[in-house]
Scaffold this motif. Structure first.
Motif, short mmCIF file in Angstrom:
data_model
loop_
_atom_site.label_atom_id
_atom_site.label_comp_id
_atom_site.label_asym_id
_atom_site.label_seq_id
_atom_site.Cartn_x
_atom_site.Cartn_y
_atom_site.Cartn_z
N ASP A 195 0.87 -1.17 0.00
CA ASP A 195 0.00 0.00 0.00
C ASP A 195 0.91 1.23 0.00
O ASP A 195 1.72 1.42 0.91
N CYS A 196 0.79 2.08 -1.01
CA CYS A 196 1.65 3.27 -1.13
C CYS A 196 1.53 4.20 0.08
O CYS A 196 2.45 4.96 0.37
N GLY A 197 0.42 4.12 0.80
CA GLY A 197 0.21 4.97 1.97
C GLY A 197 1.21 4.72 3.08
O GLY A 197 1.40 5.58 3.94
N LEU A 198 1.85 3.58 3.08
CA LEU A 198 2.83 3.28 4.12
C LEU A 198 4.08 4.15 3.99
O LEU A 198 4.77 4.40 4.98
N TRP A 199 4.40 4.61 2.80
CA TRP A 199 5.60 5.42 2.61
C TRP A 199 5.64 6.62 3.54
O TRP A 199 6.62 6.85 4.23
N SER A 200 4.58 7.42 3.54
CA SER A 200 4.58 8.64 4.36
C SER A 200 4.56 8.29 5.84
O SER A 200 5.15 9.01 6.65
N GLU A 201 3.91 7.19 6.20
CA GLU A 201 3.86 6.79 7.61
C GLU A 201 5.25 6.43 8.12
O GLU A 201 5.65 6.86 9.21
N TYR A 202 6.00 5.67 7.35
CA TYR A 202 7.34 5.27 7.76
C TYR A 202 8.27 6.49 7.78
O TYR A 202 9.07 6.65 8.70
N ALA A 203 8.18 7.34 6.77
CA ALA A 203 9.02 8.54 6.74
C ALA A 203 8.70 9.46 7.92
O ALA A 203 9.61 10.07 8.51
N GLN A 204 7.43 9.54 8.30
CA GLN A 204 7.04 10.34 9.46
C GLN A 204 7.65 9.77 10.73
O GLN A 204 8.13 10.52 11.59
N ASN A 205 7.66 8.45 10.86
CA ASN A 205 8.29 7.83 12.04
C ASN A 205 9.77 8.19 12.11
O ASN A 205 10.30 8.46 13.19
N ILE A 206 10.44 8.16 10.96
CA ILE A 206 11.86 8.53 10.93
C ILE A 206 12.02 9.99 11.34
O ILE A 206 12.89 10.33 12.15
N LEU A 207 11.18 10.87 10.82
CA LEU A 207 11.24 12.28 11.18
C LEU A 207 11.04 12.45 12.69
O LEU A 207 11.78 13.19 13.35
N ASP A 208 10.06 11.77 13.25
CA ASP A 208 9.75 11.90 14.68
C ASP A 208 10.88 11.41 15.57
O ASP A 208 11.10 11.95 16.65
N GLU A 209 11.60 10.39 15.13
CA GLU A 209 12.61 9.75 15.98
C GLU A 209 14.05 10.17 15.69
O GLU A 209 14.91 10.01 16.56
N CYS A 210 14.34 10.65 14.50
CA CYS A 210 15.74 10.78 14.08
C CYS A 210 16.23 12.19 13.80
O CYS A 210 17.30 12.37 13.22
N GLN A 211 15.50 13.21 14.20
CA GLN A 211 15.98 14.57 14.00
C GLN A 211 17.18 14.84 14.89
O GLN A 211 17.26 14.33 16.00
N THR A 212 18.09 15.68 14.42
CA THR A 212 19.21 16.07 15.26
C THR A 212 18.70 16.94 16.40
O THR A 212 17.66 17.60 16.27
N ASP A 213 19.41 16.93 17.50
CA ASP A 213 18.99 17.70 18.67
C ASP A 213 19.55 19.12 18.68
O ASP A 213 19.34 19.86 19.63
N ASP A 214 20.27 19.50 17.63
CA ASP A 214 20.84 20.83 17.58
C ASP A 214 20.01 21.73 16.66
O ASP A 214 18.97 21.33 16.16
N ALA A 215 20.50 22.92 16.45
CA ALA A 215 19.76 23.90 15.64
C ALA A 215 19.84 23.63 14.14
O ALA A 215 19.19 24.30 13.36
N SER A 216 20.61 22.63 13.72
CA SER A 216 20.79 22.38 12.29
C SER A 216 19.54 21.80 11.63
O SER A 216 19.39 21.91 10.43
N GLU A 217 18.67 21.18 12.40
CA GLU A 217 17.43 20.61 11.89
C GLU A 217 17.67 19.66 10.73
O GLU A 217 17.06 19.75 9.67
N HIS A 218 18.58 18.74 10.93
CA HIS A 218 18.88 17.71 9.94
C HIS A 218 18.28 16.38 10.37
O HIS A 218 17.96 16.18 11.54
N ILE A 219 18.19 15.48 9.42
CA ILE A 219 17.58 14.18 9.69
C ILE A 219 18.15 13.13 8.76
O ILE A 219 18.44 13.41 7.59
N LYS A 220 18.29 11.92 9.29
CA LYS A 220 18.58 10.74 8.48
C LYS A 220 18.11 9.54 9.29
O LYS A 220 18.13 9.56 10.51
N GLY A 221 17.63 8.52 8.59
CA GLY A 221 17.17 7.33 9.28
C GLY A 221 16.63 6.30 8.31
O GLY A 221 16.46 6.57 7.11
N GLN A 222 16.39 5.13 8.84
CA GLN A 222 15.91 4.01 8.03
C GLN A 222 14.96 3.18 8.89
O GLN A 222 15.31 2.77 9.99
N GLN A 223 13.74 2.96 8.38
CA GLN A 223 12.79 2.11 9.08
C GLN A 223 12.51 0.87 8.25
O GLN A 223 12.25 0.95 7.05
N PHE A 224 12.59 -0.28 8.92
CA PHE A 224 12.45 -1.58 8.26
C PHE A 224 11.08 -2.18 8.52
O PHE A 224 10.50 -2.01 9.59
#
Length: 191
Positions: free
Chosen positions: A148-177
């Protein structure tokens, strides 16, 4: 003046380091994604293939300029059952810009239909990318994959919620399996 020179040198170093960087892990290759869905009320399902989801959407809109995505939500029960694990510690990835990842998630949110990727293993499609901030869908199976294509945004949102940097740079990287041996990657990719 010295500060400007240092900043310019650091910018050049970052650009040089990322030149030719695809954003996918070593050993993976880029492939196409196929979408199957309905683009007319009561009409038959149709299939479009492209290197990215925006490319597929352009094909859909060429076939039906009045096409609108119907409302769609993946149930929280479906999302919870399918998740395997999430990793923010990805030394082989460069960071994406948080606001551009949010734009990508917003773009993918609500997309309906079934999305298909050819057999891997280790093949990815860049489903969204703007300002060098990408979202990839990867198939680690040696068989074709349809979800279901709808899972893409859900997984990316989880990565955004969990993997943002804690500094002012507002960067992100992550991988959800996913338990079915596919994953979503958020990170830098030249686009």
């Amino acid at each position: 003046m010295k500060t400007f020179g240092i900043f310019s040198f650091l910018s050049w170093m970052a650009a040089t380091a990322t030149a030719g960087y695809s954003g996918i892990p070593d050993g993976y290759s880029l492939g196409n994604v196929t979408w199957v869905g309905n683009i007319t009320a009561g009409g038959p399902e149709v299939t479009f293939t492209g290197a990215s989801f925006p490319e597929i959407e352009a094909q859909i809109r060429q076939a039906n300029p009045n096409f609108a995505w119907p409302e769609h939500d993946v149930s929280s029960a479906d999302k919870a059952m399918l998740v395997d694990h999430l990793s923010c510690d990805l030394p082989q990835f460069y960071y994406a810009v948080r606001d551009k990842v949010i734009d990508g998630i917003d773009y993918l949110r609500g997309k309906t239909g079934q999305c298909h990727m050819d057999a891997g293993p280790y093949v990815c499609s860049r489903i969204s990318c703007s300002y060098d901030s990408a979202i990839f869908w990867c198939n680690d199976n040696d068989t074709p994959l349809t979800i279901d294509c709808g899972l893409w945004s859900e997984y990316a949102q989880n990565i955004l919620d969990e993997c943002q940097t804690d500094d002012a740079s507002e960067h992100i990287k992550g991988q959800q399996f996913n338990v079915d041996n596919w994953n979503i990657i958020v990170g830098y990719s030249k686009c």
